[in-house]
Design an enzyme around this catalytic site. Structure first.
Site, short mmCIF file in Angstrom:
data_model
loop_
_atom_site.label_atom_id
_atom_site.label_comp_id
_atom_site.label_asym_id
_atom_site.label_seq_id
_atom_site.Cartn_x
_atom_site.Cartn_y
_atom_site.Cartn_z
N ASN A 32 0.86 -1.19 0.00
CA ASN A 32 0.00 0.00 0.00
C ASN A 32 0.90 1.25 0.00
O ASN A 32 0.83 2.11 0.86
CB ASN A 32 -0.96 0.00 1.21
CG ASN A 32 -1.99 1.11 1.09
OD1 ASN A 32 -2.13 1.96 1.96
ND2 ASN A 32 -2.71 1.13 -0.02
N GLY A 36 5.98 8.26 0.94
CA GLY A 36 6.98 7.97 1.98
C GLY A 36 7.85 6.78 1.58
O GLY A 36 9.08 6.82 1.70
N HIS A 37 7.20 5.73 1.06
CA HIS A 37 7.97 4.55 0.62
C HIS A 37 8.85 4.90 -0.58
O HIS A 37 9.98 4.44 -0.68
CB HIS A 37 7.04 3.41 0.21
CG HIS A 37 6.17 2.88 1.31
ND1 HIS A 37 4.83 3.16 1.40
CD2 HIS A 37 6.46 2.08 2.37
CE1 HIS A 37 4.31 2.56 2.46
NE2 HIS A 37 5.28 1.90 3.06
N GLY A 149 12.03 4.39 7.32
CA GLY A 149 11.53 5.74 7.54
C GLY A 149 11.65 6.15 9.01
O GLY A 149 11.49 5.33 9.92
N LYS A 151 9.54 7.94 10.46
CA LYS A 151 8.20 8.02 11.06
C LYS A 151 8.04 6.94 12.14
O LYS A 151 7.45 7.17 13.18
CB LYS A 151 7.12 7.85 9.99
CG LYS A 151 5.78 8.29 10.48
CD LYS A 151 4.66 7.70 9.71
CE LYS A 151 3.87 6.83 10.64
NZ LYS A 151 3.35 5.65 10.05
N ASP A 152 8.60 5.77 11.87
CA ASP A 152 8.56 4.69 12.86
C ASP A 152 9.86 4.74 13.66
O ASP A 152 10.74 3.89 13.51
CB ASP A 152 8.40 3.34 12.16
CG ASP A 152 7.11 3.27 11.37
OD1 ASP A 152 6.05 3.15 11.98
OD2 ASP A 152 7.17 3.39 10.13
N VAL A 178 7.80 11.77 5.33
CA VAL A 178 7.14 12.55 4.27
C VAL A 178 5.74 12.90 4.79
O VAL A 178 5.04 12.04 5.34
CB VAL A 178 7.06 11.75 2.95
CG1 VAL A 178 6.33 12.54 1.88
CG2 VAL A 178 8.46 11.39 2.48
N SER A 187 1.00 7.70 5.77
CA SER A 187 0.94 6.36 6.36
C SER A 187 -0.14 5.56 5.66
O SER A 187 -1.18 6.12 5.27
CB SER A 187 0.58 6.48 7.85
OG SER A 187 0.14 5.22 8.34
N SER A 188 0.12 4.27 5.51
CA SER A 188 -0.89 3.41 4.90
C SER A 188 -2.17 3.42 5.72
O SER A 188 -3.27 3.23 5.18
CB SER A 188 -0.36 1.98 4.80
OG SER A 188 0.84 1.99 4.07
O1 PAF Z 1 7.56 -0.43 8.60
C1 PAF Z 1 7.03 -1.41 8.03
O2 PAF Z 1 6.36 -1.29 7.02
C2 PAF Z 1 7.19 -2.79 8.64
O3 PAF Z 1 7.18 -2.74 10.01
C3 PAF Z 1 8.44 -3.54 8.11
C4 PAF Z 1 9.72 -2.83 8.50
C5 PAF Z 1 8.35 -3.67 6.60
C6 PAF Z 1 8.48 -4.94 8.71
O4 PAF Z 1 7.34 -5.68 8.38
#
Ligand code: PAF
Length: 283
Positions: A32, A36-37, A149, A151-152, A178, A187-188
């Site tokens: 998704n 950001g990705h 990212g 963000k986490d 982002v 965020s998804s």
């Molecule tokens: O941040 C994420 O999307 C997930 O926690 C990750 C790092 C892909 C692990 O499943």
């Protein structure tokens, strides 16, 4: 862009690249995809020759009452975005490729202490799931560089400890969050926000900025700052899991004598659980 679903094909292709002397970057995702990705991919591409992206919605990092089955899955949109971004390899493993012994009987990886606080406290087992999947994926891809990212923020710290603690030969790079124009972190899980909730969701970033203003103007009354912002968000309809001011290097609670902080928040708005953070001073 090549798309594969097995560890054997992954190893073969990455092995060929390595044989040609090419370096490999890796961006693990749960799909998704949003800007950001794509930023993670863009940053990876600046530093290495080949980029692998994985999409795997990892059941081990979701609690029993969480949104694993509802988690947004958009495989064809994701694949076309990654193709346009110049990703070399898309890895889409099935659950039995990753967890051949099932979710219960297999090996898992635990990064102690830091995994039990903040999101780890409210989502028991979450960081065990994250550390386990990231460790497996890093062992499968064996990249030179893996990109995550900011963000986490807590996840990033767990992964840095995982990699240093297990002497894994990979560089971890982090990329700034982002945001939407109003400040909401991409965020998804933003798809869970209703039209009415969406404008309020940006107030989570506002609360971080208000707290940062307090710290920047010299206040060290952390409890008061936390209480003010928790009240601010609660009045707007959020259910706050935590609002916390921490040391950015180890996520311990901040002390008055310190000069650098990370402010972290997790709060529910309707169906969405939103997380965000802000380093202070910035940069
Ligand atoms: O941040 C994420 O999307 C997930 O926690 C990750 C790092 C892909 C692990 O499943």
């Amino acid at each position: 862009m090549l798309t594969i679903d097995s560890i054997a094909s992954l190893r073969k292709i990455v092995g060929q690249w390595r044989g040609q002397g090419e370096s490999v970057g890796f961006v693990p995702t749960m799909g998704n995809l949003h800007e950001g990705h794509l930023k993670l991919v863009e940053e990876a591409k600046k530093h290495i020759d080949r980029v692998v992206v994985s999409i795997f919605v990892n059941p081990l990092q979701f609690g029993p009452t969480e949104d694993f089955s509802a988690y947004p899955r958009t495989p064809s949109e994701d694949a076309s975005m990654l193709g346009i971004c110049g990703v070399d390899l898309l890895y889409l493993p099935a659950t039995n490729e990753i967890y051949p012994e099932g979710l219960e009987g297999g090996v898992y990886v635990e990064v102690p202490n830091i995994s039990d606080e903040l999101c780890g406290f409210f989502r028991p087992g979450h960081f065990r799931g994250v550390a386990t999947i990231v460790c497996k994926l890093l062992n499968q891809v064996q990249p030179d560089l893996a990109v995550f990212g900011q963000k986490d923020y807590q996840q990033l710290m767990v992964i840095q400890r995982l990699v240093s603690g297990l002497n894994m030969p990979v560089k971890i790079m982090s990329v700034p969050t982002v945001r939407e124009l109003d400040g909401l972190a991409k965020s998804s899980r933003n798809v869970y926000l209703s039209e009415d909730e969406r404008p309020n969701a940006a107030m989570i970033f506002k609360s971080l900025n208000l707290a940062a203003d307090r710290l920047n103007s010299g206040s060290r009354d952390f409890d008061l700052i936390v209480e003010e912002q928790t009240t601010f968000l609660t009045r707007l309809g959020f259910r706050v899991d935590y609002f916390s001011i921490r040391n950015p290097d180890n996520l311990q609670l901040s002390h008055e004598s310190e000069r650098r902080f990370v402010i972290l928040v997790a709060a529910h708005l309707g169906r969405a659980r939103l997380i965000d953070n802000l380093c202070c001073p910035s940069g």
